[in-house]
Motif scaffolding. Sequence first.
Motif, short mmCIF file in Angstrom:
data_model
loop_
_atom_site.label_atom_id
_atom_site.label_comp_id
_atom_site.label_asym_id
_atom_site.label_seq_id
_atom_site.Cartn_x
_atom_site.Cartn_y
_atom_site.Cartn_z
N MET A 395 0.84 -1.20 0.00
CA MET A 395 0.00 0.00 0.00
C MET A 395 0.87 1.25 0.00
O MET A 395 1.95 1.27 0.59
CB MET A 395 -0.92 -0.01 1.22
CG MET A 395 -1.90 -1.17 1.22
SD MET A 395 -2.93 -1.26 -0.29
CE MET A 395 -3.94 0.22 -0.10
N CYS A 396 0.39 2.30 -0.68
CA CYS A 396 1.18 3.52 -0.79
C CYS A 396 0.98 4.37 0.47
O CYS A 396 -0.15 4.81 0.75
CB CYS A 396 0.79 4.30 -2.04
SG CYS A 396 1.77 5.80 -2.22
N PRO A 397 2.07 4.62 1.21
CA PRO A 397 1.92 5.36 2.47
C PRO A 397 1.54 6.82 2.27
O PRO A 397 1.16 7.49 3.23
CB PRO A 397 3.31 5.26 3.11
CG PRO A 397 4.25 5.02 1.98
CD PRO A 397 3.47 4.24 0.95
N HIS A 434 9.14 1.95 -5.31
CA HIS A 434 8.83 3.03 -6.25
C HIS A 434 7.35 2.94 -6.61
O HIS A 434 6.86 1.85 -6.92
CB HIS A 434 9.67 2.91 -7.52
CG HIS A 434 11.14 3.02 -7.25
ND1 HIS A 434 12.10 2.40 -8.01
CD2 HIS A 434 11.80 3.68 -6.27
CE1 HIS A 434 13.30 2.69 -7.53
NE2 HIS A 434 13.14 3.45 -6.46
N CYS A 435 6.66 4.06 -6.57
CA CYS A 435 5.24 4.07 -6.92
C CYS A 435 5.03 5.09 -8.03
O CYS A 435 5.39 6.25 -7.90
CB CYS A 435 4.39 4.42 -5.70
SG CYS A 435 2.63 4.61 -6.09
N PHE A 436 4.42 4.60 -9.14
CA PHE A 436 4.23 5.45 -10.31
C PHE A 436 2.76 5.81 -10.52
O PHE A 436 2.38 6.17 -11.63
CB PHE A 436 4.77 4.75 -11.57
CG PHE A 436 6.28 4.64 -11.60
CD1 PHE A 436 7.04 5.63 -12.21
CD2 PHE A 436 6.93 3.56 -11.02
CE1 PHE A 436 8.43 5.53 -12.25
CE2 PHE A 436 8.32 3.47 -11.05
CZ PHE A 436 9.07 4.45 -11.66
N GLY A 439 -2.22 9.24 -9.61
CA GLY A 439 -3.36 9.67 -8.81
C GLY A 439 -3.02 9.93 -7.35
O GLY A 439 -3.86 10.43 -6.61
N HIS A 440 -1.80 9.56 -6.93
CA HIS A 440 -1.46 9.68 -5.51
C HIS A 440 -0.94 11.06 -5.12
O HIS A 440 -0.78 11.34 -3.94
CB HIS A 440 -0.44 8.61 -5.11
CG HIS A 440 -0.98 7.22 -5.19
ND1 HIS A 440 -0.22 6.10 -4.96
CD2 HIS A 440 -2.23 6.76 -5.47
CE1 HIS A 440 -0.97 5.01 -5.11
NE2 HIS A 440 -2.19 5.39 -5.43
N GLY A 441 -0.60 11.86 -6.13
CA GLY A 441 -0.19 13.22 -5.83
C GLY A 441 1.25 13.37 -5.35
O GLY A 441 1.65 14.46 -4.96
N HIS A 442 2.02 12.29 -5.36
CA HIS A 442 3.44 12.40 -5.00
C HIS A 442 4.27 12.32 -6.28
O HIS A 442 3.79 11.85 -7.31
CB HIS A 442 3.84 11.31 -4.00
CG HIS A 442 3.60 9.90 -4.48
ND1 HIS A 442 4.29 9.33 -5.52
CD2 HIS A 442 2.71 8.95 -4.06
CE1 HIS A 442 3.87 8.08 -5.70
NE2 HIS A 442 2.90 7.83 -4.84
N PRO A 443 5.54 12.76 -6.23
CA PRO A 443 6.40 12.61 -7.40
C PRO A 443 6.43 11.14 -7.84
O PRO A 443 6.42 10.24 -6.99
CB PRO A 443 7.77 13.06 -6.91
CG PRO A 443 7.48 13.96 -5.75
CD PRO A 443 6.24 13.41 -5.11
N ARG A 448 11.12 11.84 -1.29
CA ARG A 448 11.00 11.81 0.17
C ARG A 448 9.58 11.50 0.62
O ARG A 448 9.31 11.36 1.81
CB ARG A 448 11.50 13.12 0.78
CG ARG A 448 10.77 14.36 0.35
CD ARG A 448 11.25 15.57 1.12
NE ARG A 448 10.82 15.49 2.52
CZ ARG A 448 11.31 16.26 3.50
NH1 ARG A 448 12.24 17.15 3.23
NH2 ARG A 448 10.87 16.14 4.73
N TRP A 449 8.66 11.39 -0.33
CA TRP A 449 7.26 11.17 0.00
C TRP A 449 7.01 9.87 0.75
O TRP A 449 6.02 9.75 1.46
CB TRP A 449 6.40 11.23 -1.27
CG TRP A 449 6.81 10.24 -2.34
CD1 TRP A 449 7.64 10.48 -3.39
CD2 TRP A 449 6.41 8.87 -2.45
NE1 TRP A 449 7.80 9.34 -4.14
CE2 TRP A 449 7.06 8.34 -3.58
CE3 TRP A 449 5.59 8.04 -1.70
CZ2 TRP A 449 6.90 7.02 -3.99
CZ3 TRP A 449 5.42 6.70 -2.10
CH2 TRP A 449 6.09 6.21 -3.24
N TRP A 450 7.89 8.87 0.59
CA TRP A 450 7.66 7.59 1.27
C TRP A 450 7.72 7.78 2.80
O TRP A 450 6.78 7.46 3.52
CB TRP A 450 8.69 6.55 0.81
CG TRP A 450 8.48 5.20 1.42
CD1 TRP A 450 8.94 4.76 2.63
CD2 TRP A 450 7.72 4.11 0.86
NE1 TRP A 450 8.53 3.48 2.87
CE2 TRP A 450 7.78 3.05 1.79
CE3 TRP A 450 7.02 3.92 -0.33
CZ2 TRP A 450 7.16 1.81 1.57
CZ3 TRP A 450 6.40 2.69 -0.55
CH2 TRP A 450 6.48 1.66 0.39
ZN LIG Z 1 1.86 6.14 -4.52
#
Ligand SMILES: [Zn+2]
Length: 674
Positions: A395-397, A434-436, A439-443, A448-450
Motif C-alpha cells: 500500500m502507498c503510504p 517506487h510508486c508510479f 493519482g497519488h499526488g506524489h512525485p 521523500r514522500w515515502w
Molecule cells: Zn503512490
Amino acid sequence: MAPFVFAALAVLGAGTTEIAGRHLRLGFSGDSGGIVSIQAGGHEFVEAAAERPLLWRLTLRDRAGREAAVDNAAAPRPSITVRRGSLVLRWEAIPLPEGAGTLAVRVQCELGAKDETARLRLWVRNGSGRFGLWTIQFPVVSPVGRKGGIDVAVPRGNWGEPLREAAEPVSGTYPSHNLPMQFLLVQKGQDGLCLAAHDPGARPKEFSLAPGGEFRILNWADDMGVPGNGWDAPYAAAIGAYEGGWMAGCKHYRAWVLRNAPWTRRGPLHLRRDVAESIRRTSAWIIGAGSRQEAVPVVKRFAEAIGAPVGTHWYNWHQIPFDTDYPSYFPPKPGFADGVRELREAGVLVMPYINARLWDVANREFPAARPHACKDERGAPLIEEYGSGAKLAVMCPATPFWQQRVGDIVRRLVGEEGVGAVYLDQIASAPPRHCFDPGHGHPLGSGRWWVDGYRKMLEPIKRWCVTGGRRAALTTENNAEPYMDTVDAFLIWTPRDAHEIPMVTAVYSGRALYFASNRALAGGDEAFCLLQARDFVWGTQLGWEGGEIVQPAHAAKLEFQGRLARVRARSLDWLAYGELLAVLDPGPEIPAIAGRWNTWRGDRPVTLPAVHAALWRAPDGRLAIVAANADTRSHRFRVTLDSARLGEGPLPRAVAVEVPARDGVVVAVSPARR
Ligand SMILES: [Zn+2]
C-alpha cells in the motif's frame, strides 16, 4: 590526529584544485572535476585516482524505456571557481544521445577552514524534451582505500557490522533493515572518514563501497523518467573526518542527526511526554501467540519469572491466518479483550501484531483499496509474497486512504480491545518501493514522500495514542532511523553475530528504544546467557522468545534474563535515557565462553568473553559502567578510562568492577579528585 595546518585553499599543479578544512583536505581534478584526493588526519584515502576520475553518474530514460547514461568523466571539462570555503564545478551543455537535448550540471563543495566535514551538493538542469532523469549517483569517489587495507563499519544488522581489512564490496538500501542509518565509516588506523548523506528528507538511496574501488550514493530521481526533470540538490552528501575508532565515527554522525534530523526533533527520551511510560520501562519481552487460553498463562508465567516490567508481542490474536486476508484483523479471536485485560492487570504491556504495509489482493475489500496501492510504471499493483503464499499488495503510504485505515485499526485495538501498544510490521524494515501512480499526488517513482507519507500516517495516530487519557505506544520491525519521531521502539530481531558492534545505540541511545535479544534459545545456556549479557550492556530491552522460554529446560536462561531485566528496570537513567559512550574491554583474564547462536545459515558456533561491559552517561551527566557476566563463576576486572578520549573528565584512571556469577551490575563512576 597529526596537528598539521592546511592552507585554507590552494591551487596546485597538475590541474588539481584543493579545498581544505580542519583535519580534512579534498582535491578535485581540473580535467574531469572528480575527486583525486581525500586526506583525513594523516591518511590519504584516495590513492592513485584515475586520470579522469568520476564525481557523478546519471542515468536517464525516455518514454519508450530507452536508457542514456552520462558521467562527468565523459563530459566536457568543467569550469571551476573557488572562494573561501567553497568550490563550484560547472558543466554546461552536456549533449544527450541522438540530439535529444543537453544537461547542465553544477556541484558545490563547502568546506570552511574550521570544518571537519565537506558538504557536496549536485544540481542537474535537464533541457531534454525526451529524456527524464532516472538515477543520480553522487558523489562517486574512486578508489577509496586499498582492497584489504581499510576497515569499514556498516550500521546495519541489529547493531552494526565491522569489516576489518575489508576486501569485499558492501551495499545497502536506506532506509531499511539493510541500511537503517545513512552513513558508512572508513578507517585507516585512527584516521576515519564518515561518508554520510545529510538528508533530513530520508530519501531512498543506496550506499555502495568497494574497498580499493568505488564509493557512491545512488539516488532515484523525483518523477523518475519524466522528460525534463532535474535534481535540485535536495541534500548534502557529507565527507567527514574523525579521529578514533568506529565509536568516534558514530558520534560524528550523531552530532548531525541530533542537530538537523526531523526524526530527533522531539528531543531526548527522558523529556518526551509523547512516549508512554509502559514502553520506556519494559525490560523484557515474550511472544504471545493465538487465543487467550494459549497466550495468557504463558505470558503471566514469564512476567512472574522476570520480576520486572514485561511486554508481550501478541501474534495471531486475529481469526484470519497470518499474512493472509490483510487488513481484515477484526473480529479478534473470542476472549481477546478479556485476555488483554487480564494481562494488563498483571502489569504486562500487551502489543498485538498488525502489518502496516500490505493488503491481500484476495481480500473482499481489495477493489476499493487497489487505487491506493503502489503501482509500477504500467499501473499494476506491486505484489509481495511471504510464507503464506498470499499475494499481498504494497500500500502507498502517501495515500490518505491507507493512512486512515492503519489509524482505524490502531484506534480500535487501543480503544476497544484495551491494548497498551501496537506493533506495525515492516515499516522500518522494508526499503521504500517506487510508486508510479499519478493519482497519488506524489512525485512519480521515488522521493521523500515515502517517509513523509508514513510520518503523515503515524503523527495523528501517535497523538491520539497519548492524549485523552490514553498512554499507548507504537513499535515497528527493525530499526530504520527516520521513523523514530512517530515510532517508540524498534524490534531488532534478526540474527546476532559475534563480531557486531553497537553502532545503533552509539548513535541513538537516549533517543529511541530497541527491543529483542532472541536468537540463542537452542544454543545452550552458555550461548543464551552470552547473548543476553552483550545485548544488555549495549542497551536493548531483552527477550522476544516464544512461549517455550518458560519451559523447565530453559530455567537457567530465564533466571539470567530476569536478573538482567531487573537491573535494567533500576537503571533506566543509563540504559534507556542515557548515552552509550564506550564499549569496554574487561581484559584478558576473563575466560571465553563458547556456544551456538542462530544465524540465517542455521546455528553457528560463537566464542566471546564471558563478561561484557560498557560506559554509559545518564542525562544528568552521571557515568556508570554497565557489566554482565554470562559465566557461572563471578569475575572481577579493571578498566582504564581515558578522560581526554571520552570527552569526560576528570575520571579515575582505573575502575575495578566485580560481577557475580550470571548477573549484571551498574557501577557508578565518580569523578576523580583533582
Ligand atoms: Zn503512490
